[in-house]
Design a protein around this motif. Structure first.
Motif, mmCIF file in Angstrom:
data_model
loop_
_atom_site.group_PDB
_atom_site.id
_atom_site.type_symbol
_atom_site.label_atom_id
_atom_site.label_comp_id
_atom_site.label_asym_id
_atom_site.label_seq_id
_atom_site.Cartn_x
_atom_site.Cartn_y
_atom_site.Cartn_z
ATOM 1 N N GLY A 12 0.785 -1.271 0.010
ATOM 2 C CA GLY A 12 -0.101 -0.038 0.080
ATOM 3 C C GLY A 12 0.968 1.131 -0.137
ATOM 4 O O GLY A 12 2.040 1.122 -0.346
ATOM 5 N N GLY A 44 1.199 4.067 -8.265
ATOM 6 C CA GLY A 44 1.025 4.772 -9.224
ATOM 7 C C GLY A 44 -0.251 4.674 -10.076
ATOM 8 O O GLY A 44 -0.299 5.339 -11.241
ATOM 9 N N GLN A 45 -1.245 4.205 -9.441
ATOM 10 C CA GLN A 45 -2.325 4.173 -9.811
ATOM 11 C C GLN A 45 -3.499 5.124 -9.511
ATOM 12 O O GLN A 45 -4.623 5.263 -9.910
ATOM 13 C CB GLN A 45 -3.404 2.666 -9.909
ATOM 14 C CG GLN A 45 -2.230 1.575 -10.433
ATOM 15 C CD GLN A 45 -1.913 1.934 -11.816
ATOM 16 O OE1 GLN A 45 -2.923 2.004 -12.674
ATOM 17 N NE2 GLN A 45 -0.801 1.699 -12.189
ATOM 18 N N GLY A 54 -6.992 4.904 -2.504
ATOM 19 C CA GLY A 54 -7.431 3.421 -2.334
ATOM 20 C C GLY A 54 -7.292 2.485 -3.593
ATOM 21 O O GLY A 54 -7.603 1.083 -3.152
HETATM 22 S S1 FES Z 1 -0.899 3.500 -3.119
HETATM 23 FE FE1 FES Z 1 -1.564 4.007 -4.931
HETATM 24 S S2 FES Z 1 -3.634 4.126 -4.995
HETATM 25 FE FE2 FES Z 1 -3.147 3.715 -2.672
#
Ligand code: FES
Length: 74
Positions: A12, A44-45, A54
């Motif tokens: 995370g 990266g998302q 999240g």
């Molecule tokens: S670590 Fe990339 S959305 Fe949570």
């Protein structure tokens, strides 16, 4: 003054505990008071970079949370 703590969360984000200040590329400041925290995206998302939203939970993100190897410590 308190020391900033950054917790590397398992698969995370980086969780940053205040008091801390984040400054973006435009110079905008985000202050986190003592006792509060924010999370910085590590996968990266996130659609809210640099903050975690999240998304890592559903994208299969996996990363070690042990910093000792990268720091050259064993
Ligand atoms: S670590 Fe990339 S959305 Fe949570």
């Amino acid at each position: 003054m308190s020391e900033v703590t950054i917790l590397v969360r398992n698969n995370g984000p980086y969780r940053v505990y205040g008091p801390a200040k984040l400054v973006d590329a435009d110079g905008n400041e985000y202050r986190i008071p003592e006792g509060e925290w924010f999370s910085l995206c590590r996968c990266g998302q996130s659609a809210a970079k640099p903050f975690c939203d999240g998304t890592h939970k559903g994208c299969g993100f996996e990363a070690p949370s042990d910093a000792s190897l990268a720091a050259g410590r064993t």
